[in-house]
Design a protein around this motif. Structure first.
Motif, PDB file in Angstrom:
ATOM      1  N   LYS A  17       0.831  -1.217   0.000  1.00 36.24           N
ATOM      2  CA  LYS A  17       0.000   0.000   0.000  1.00 36.24           C
ATOM      3  C   LYS A  17       0.862   1.263   0.000  1.00 36.24           C
ATOM      4  O   LYS A  17       0.560   2.218  -0.701  1.00 36.24           O
ATOM      5  CB  LYS A  17      -0.963   0.000   1.200  1.00 36.24           C
ATOM      6  N   ARG A  60      -6.445   1.830  17.151  1.00 34.44           N
ATOM      7  CA  ARG A  60      -7.541   1.849  16.158  1.00 34.44           C
ATOM      8  C   ARG A  60      -8.296   3.175  16.195  1.00 34.44           C
ATOM      9  O   ARG A  60      -8.682   3.692  15.142  1.00 34.44           O
ATOM     10  CB  ARG A  60      -8.526   0.699  16.427  1.00 34.44           C
ATOM     11  N   ARG A 118       5.769  -4.634  13.019  1.00 36.98           N
ATOM     12  CA  ARG A 118       4.338  -4.936  12.877  1.00 36.98           C
ATOM     13  C   ARG A 118       3.908  -5.794  14.068  1.00 36.98           C
ATOM     14  O   ARG A 118       4.130  -7.024  14.071  1.00 36.98           O
ATOM     15  CB  ARG A 118       4.077  -5.676  11.557  1.00 36.98           C
ATOM     16  N   ARG A 136     -10.475 -10.567   7.038  1.00 39.18           N
ATOM     17  CA  ARG A 136     -10.361  -9.197   6.520  1.00 39.18           C
ATOM     18  C   ARG A 136     -10.656  -9.125   5.026  1.00 39.18           C
ATOM     19  O   ARG A 136     -11.169  -8.125   4.553  1.00 39.18           O
ATOM     20  CB  ARG A 136      -8.952  -8.660   6.778  1.00 39.18           C
TER      21      ARG A 136
HETATM   22  C1  S3P Z   1      -1.783  -3.306  11.073  1.00 43.06           C
HETATM   23  C2  S3P Z   1      -1.072  -2.975   9.950  1.00 43.06           C
HETATM   24  C3  S3P Z   1       0.032  -2.018   9.963  1.00 43.06           C
HETATM   25  C4  S3P Z   1      -0.114  -1.033  11.118  1.00 43.06           C
HETATM   26  C5  S3P Z   1      -0.312  -1.763  12.403  1.00 43.06           C
HETATM   27  C6  S3P Z   1      -1.552  -2.662  12.397  1.00 43.06           C
HETATM   28  C7  S3P Z   1      -2.858  -4.321  10.956  1.00 43.06           C
HETATM   29  O1  S3P Z   1       0.109  -1.335   8.716  1.00 43.06           O
HETATM   30  O2  S3P Z   1      -1.191  -0.161  10.886  1.00 43.06           O
HETATM   31  O3  S3P Z   1       0.830  -2.516  12.651  1.00 43.06           O
HETATM   32  O4  S3P Z   1      -3.689  -4.452  11.873  1.00 43.06           O
HETATM   33  O5  S3P Z   1      -2.933  -4.987   9.889  1.00 43.06           O
HETATM   34  P1  S3P Z   1       0.523  -2.066   7.313  1.00 43.06           P
HETATM   35  O6  S3P Z   1      -0.724  -2.668   6.750  1.00 43.06           O
HETATM   36  O7  S3P Z   1       1.045  -0.937   6.499  1.00 43.06           O
HETATM   37  O8  S3P Z   1       1.544  -3.076   7.663  1.00 43.06           O
END
Ligand code: S3P
Length: 168
Positions: A17, A60, A118, A136
């Protein structure tokens, strides 16, 4: 009337992304916003520290707030869990075009395995990450205006496909 007209990239961790978003913004001559970076700047903490010290629900809520503060016609790359916050899918639909970058779990997992930045990856097994992926995937599809496969694709190819889909 829509308040904003963003291009919003959604998808699982590792879908590209941010990489795609930066290049897409350049091609569309728009400003680029990386939601994770915005959260780090506004909270003055790295993402693993926010999860550990303040908890995932706090992250969140911060993510939802930062997203809603983006005004205009930006290209926005989001975090993989952004749709967990209530009404975010509806907000996205009203405020731009939502593009789901999709690839098989196995391919995504290869890119994210062992990534210490992450928290979800560090705190879950591959099997539970796969389960989260399938949960998801349904939510991403519901929220998306466009679905673009990024499986085995170069960034250039993905960009061309997005631009064609956006303009037809
Ligand atoms: C998350 C994805 C991460 C970041 C956090 C939580 C998730 O972003 O927002 O670690 O819940 O999938 P990326 O999708 O850019 O890794």
């Amino acid at each position: 009337m829509n308040e904003n007209n963003h291009v919003i990239l959604i998808g699982y961790m590792g879908a590209g992304k941010s990489t795609v978003g930066i290049e897409l913004a350049r091609k569309l001559n728009r400003e680029y916003i990386d939601l994770d970076t915005e959260i780090v700047l506004s909270e003055k903490k790295q993402i693993p520290d926010i999860f550990e010290e303040l908890g995932e629900p706090y992250f969140r809520a911060a993510e939802a707030q930062v997203l809603r503060a983006v005004k205009g016609e930006k290209v926005i790359s989001t975090g993989g869990g952004v749709l967990y916050f209530q009404d975010t899918g509806r907000w996205m639909k009203k405020n731009g075009t939502v593009i789901y970058l999709n690839a098989p779990f196995e391919e995504l997992y290869e890119r994210i395995a062992g990534d210490g930045n992450r928290p979800l990856v560090m705190n879950n097994t591959a099997a539970s990450l796969e389960q989260v992926f399938y949960q998801r995937d349904i939510v991403y599809r519901e929220a998306a205006d466009l679905i673009v496969s990024v499986s085995e694709c170069s960034v250039e190819y993905t960009l061309d496909e997005i631009i064609v889909k956006l303009t037809t």
